[in-house]
Design an enzyme around this catalytic site. Structure first.
Site, short mmCIF file in Angstrom:
data_model
loop_
_atom_site.label_atom_id
_atom_site.label_comp_id
_atom_site.label_asym_id
_atom_site.label_seq_id
_atom_site.Cartn_x
_atom_site.Cartn_y
_atom_site.Cartn_z
N SER A 86 0.73 -1.22 0.08
CA SER A 86 -0.03 -0.01 -0.03
C SER A 86 0.73 1.20 0.04
CB SER A 86 -0.97 0.11 1.18
OG SER A 86 -1.86 -0.87 0.94
N LYS A 89 0.29 3.43 -2.80
CA LYS A 89 -0.91 4.48 -2.87
C LYS A 89 -0.35 5.76 -2.71
CE LYS A 89 -4.56 1.60 -0.32
NZ LYS A 89 -3.86 0.34 -0.68
N TYR A 171 -10.41 2.84 5.66
CA TYR A 171 -9.44 2.65 4.61
C TYR A 171 -9.85 1.66 3.63
CZ TYR A 171 -4.49 1.57 3.38
OH TYR A 171 -3.37 1.45 2.70
N GLU A 292 0.22 9.89 5.56
CA GLU A 292 -0.38 10.09 7.00
C GLU A 292 0.31 10.96 7.63
OE1 GLU A 292 -1.22 6.12 7.82
OE2 GLU A 292 -2.30 5.56 6.17
N LYS A 335 3.86 5.83 5.92
CA LYS A 335 3.05 4.98 5.18
C LYS A 335 3.33 3.39 5.37
CE LYS A 335 -0.76 4.13 2.78
NZ LYS A 335 -0.92 2.70 3.64
N SER A 338 1.89 -3.84 2.48
CA SER A 338 2.07 -5.12 2.74
C SER A 338 1.21 -5.78 1.61
CB SER A 338 1.35 -5.68 3.98
OG SER A 338 1.75 -4.97 5.18
#
Length: 385
Positions: A86, A89, A171, A292, A335, A338
Site C-alpha cells: 500500500s 498508494k 481505509y 498520513e 505509510k 503489505s
C-alpha cells in the site's frame, strides 16, 4: 479557497529549513542504531531479508540484511526489488497530484466526469478528494470476491454508502483504486503506463515498476508466507492500490524528493509537495493524499495508534479541515505497505531532513515496523516529546 491554501502549503514545504544536527557521514554510528533495532526484529519474526535505508541531510546510507531468496541464498542489496504493497498508494496519489498540477483534473471533480456510467450513482456524490482520502462514505477494505475487472463499473454503480462523503475515513483499496483509475482516464493513459513512463522517470526512479521487466527479474526478491515463496497476485485495481515494486535506492530517492521537493523539476515538484497537504483529521492523524501526517515530535504510542488495526479495518470519524492543513509545525509523514509476502514502512520528517525506508520480504506485523522505525528515528532525532 482550497486552491489558494494548497499553494500556500506547497510554498511552505518547498522552503523548509534543515534542522538536523547529525553528521550525515557518520555511517558507523548510524549502523549501530539500525542494527540494534533491525536484527532482533528479524529474529523474532523470522524475516528472511530486509533492506533499510536512511537519509540525513540529503545523504543516503544503506543497510542490507539476510536473503532475497532462501532457495538460492541470494543476499539482499540496495538494488533488490521488493513489493511496496500500500505504499503504492502514495505513488498513485502523486500521479493524481501531478494530473491536478498540470490541469488534467481537479480534486473537486466527481467520478462521473471521467466514467460517465457512474453519473447519478451514489459514488458520484463523492469527490476525487474523498476517494483519495478514503472518505467516500463506506467503501470496503477490499472488493467482494465476485468483483472482477469486467464488473468493476457495475459494482460502483450499485454501491450504497453508509455515511455522507467526508464524514468518516474507511481505509479502502476500492476507494484509492478508483482514484487512480480516474486519474489515468483524466491523463488519457493506461495507469501502469502513466506510472512507468511519466511518474517514475520524473521522480528520478530508474528501478521502480508496476510490471517488472524480464531484465529486472533477477533482482526481484521472493516474498515468504508460511515459509513458502510467493509474489503478489493482483486483483481489481491491484496496480493502483498495491502494485509498485521498488528498491531501497529508489525509495530513498523518493523520500528525499518528499523531504525537499525542489530536488525534482517543474510540475513534479509541485505535485510532490501537493501530497503533503492534509485534508481530514482522523483521531491523532491528519489524512492527506497517500501520506498520513502526525505532529512532531511524536511518541511511539501515538504513532502505533495511527497505524493500528482499528485505523485499517474499522470506520473512523473524520473531520474535514476548514482549510487544507498547512504543515506550519514539524510534521512526521508515514505509510505502511503489505502484500502476502512483503512488508514495508516509510517515514520522514522534512524539517529535520531525516527519513527511513524499511523493506522486507515477509509481511511481519505493522506494530513491529513502527516500533523499530520510531526507535531508529528517536536516536537520529529525537522524535519524542
Amino acid at each position: 479557497m482550497i486552491i489558494s491554501s494548497r499553494r500556500t502549503a506547497i510554498a511552505f514545504i518547498c522552503s523548509s529549513v534543515a534542522l538536523s544536527s547529525w553528521a550525515a557521514d557518520d555511517a558507523a554510528t548510524i549502523r549501530a542504531v539500525v542494527d540494534t533495532a533491525i536484527r532482533p526484529l528479524m529474529a523474532e519474526h523470522d524475516v528472511p531479508g530486509m533492506a533499510v535505508a536512511i537519509t540525513i541531510d540529503g545523504k543516503p546510507t544503506y543497510f542490507n540484511y539476510g536473503v532475497a531468496s532462501r532457495e538460492k541464498n541470494t543476499p539482499v542489496s540496495e538494488t533488490t526489488l521488493f513489493e511496496m504493497g500500500s505504499i503504492s498508494k502514495v505513488f498513485t496519489a502523486t500521479l493524481a497530484s501531478y494530473a491536478q498540477v498540470t490541469g488534467k483534473l481537479s480534486l473537486d471533480d466527481k467520478p462521473g466526469k471521467y466514467m460517465p456510467q457512474l453519473k447519478g450513482s451514489a459514488i458520484d456524490k463523492a469527490s476525487l478528494l474523498n476517494l483519495g482520502t478514503y472518505t467516500a462514505g463506506g467503501l470496503p477494505l477490499q472488493f467482494p470476491d465476485e468483483v472482477e475487472n469486467a464488473t468493476m463499473a457495475a459494482y460502483f454503480q450499485q454501491w450504497k454508502p453508509d455515511a455522507a462523503p467526508g464524514t468518516r475515513r474507511e481505509y479502502s483499496n476500492p476507494s484509492l483504486g478508483l482514484f487512480g483509475h480516474l486519474t489515468a482516464l483524466a491523463l488519457k493513459r493506461d495507469f501502469a503506463d502513466a506510472m512507468q513512463t511519466q511518474l517514475f522517470p520524473r521522480l528520478g526512479l530508474s528501478d521502480s515498476y508496476i510490471t517488472v521487466p524480464k531484465s529486472a527479474m533477477a533482482n526481484y526478491a521472493w516474498g515468504y508466507r508460511e515459509n513458502k515463496p510467493v509474489r503478489v497476485n493482483p486483483g481489481v485495481f491491484g496496480d493502483e492500490a498495491y502494485g509498485v515494486k521498488s528498491t531501497a535506492v529508489d525509495m530513498l530517492r523518493f523520500v528525499q524528493a518528499n523531504i525537499d521537493p525542489a530536488r525534482v523539476p517543474g510540475p513534479m515538484q509541485r505535485a510532490v509537495a501537493g501530497t503533503h497537504v492534509g485534508y481530514f483529521q482522523v483521531g491523532g492523524m491528519v489524512q492527506g493524499l497517500g501520506w498520513e501526517q502526525y505532529p512532531y515530535p511524536i511518541t511511539a504510542e501515538r504513532l502505533l495508534a495511527g497505524n493500528s488495526a482499528t485505523m485499517i479495518h474499522e470506520p473512523n470519524p473524520a473531520k474535514q479541515l476548514a482549510r487544507p492543513h498547512l504543515p506550519s509545525e514539524r510534521t512526521l509523514f508515514n505509510k505502511t505497505g503489505s502484500t502476502g509476502g512483503f512488508g514495508a514502512y516509510v517515514a520522514f520528517i522534512p524539517e529535520t531532513r531525516i527519513g527511513i525506508v524499511m523493506l522486507a520480504n515477509k509481511n511481519y506485523p505493522i506494530p513491529a515496523r513502527v516500533k523499530a522505525a520510531h526507535a531508529i528515528l528517536e536516536q537520529l532525532g529525537p522524535v519524542t516529546k
